[in-house]
Design an enzyme around this catalytic site. Structure first.
Site, mmCIF file in Angstrom:
data_model
loop_
_atom_site.group_PDB
_atom_site.id
_atom_site.type_symbol
_atom_site.label_atom_id
_atom_site.label_comp_id
_atom_site.label_asym_id
_atom_site.label_seq_id
_atom_site.Cartn_x
_atom_site.Cartn_y
_atom_site.Cartn_z
ATOM 1 N N CYS A 180 0.774 -1.209 -0.069
ATOM 2 C CA CYS A 180 -0.032 -0.126 0.003
ATOM 3 C C CYS A 180 0.865 1.332 0.040
ATOM 4 O O CYS A 180 1.631 1.420 1.095
ATOM 5 C CB CYS A 180 -1.046 -0.093 1.255
ATOM 6 S SG CYS A 180 -1.631 1.273 1.538
ATOM 7 N N CYS A 238 0.302 3.835 2.792
ATOM 8 C CA CYS A 238 0.710 3.069 4.074
ATOM 9 C C CYS A 238 2.170 3.507 4.158
ATOM 10 O O CYS A 238 2.496 3.656 5.258
ATOM 11 C CB CYS A 238 0.357 1.564 3.951
ATOM 12 S SG CYS A 238 -1.150 1.066 4.029
#
Length: 102
Positions: free
Chosen positions: A31, A34
């Site tokens: 991600c 993230c």
């Protein structure tokens, strides 16, 4: 204080039974947002002794992700006295992260 990796085996002890406010970062290795949020979360952990900061990989811990209704990542959840306190979804600023643990 450094960030603690949490899984289903230590979640109750590290998060639910903590005597501090706990900030949990639900993330995945693939991600992008993230990866952008991770250094900010680590900075918050290192600068605030009064809170505990944990990370949960949603790919390796799908049961915890399901239990806390994680539909998008990154998701930050703060727990106070073992109860979900505040929640934030997506890439957020350091100030917004600190608001989750006030």
């Amino acid at each position: 204080m450094s960030v603690i990796e949490v899984n289903k085996d230590n979640f109750e002890e590290e998060v639910l039974k903590s005597d501090k406010i706990v900030l949990v970062d639900f993330f995945a290795d693939w991600c992008g947002p993230c990866k952008m949020l991770s250094p900010i979360v680590e900075q918050v952990a290192n600068e605030n002794e009064n809170i505990k900061v944990c990370k949960i990989n949603t790919d390796t811990e799908p049961v915890l992700a399901f239990e806390y209704k994680i539909m998008s990542i990154p998701t930050l959840i703060s727990f106070k006295d073992g109860v979900l306190y505040k929640k934030s979804i997506g890439l957020v600023s350091k100030e917004e992260i600190l608001d989750l643990v006030k």
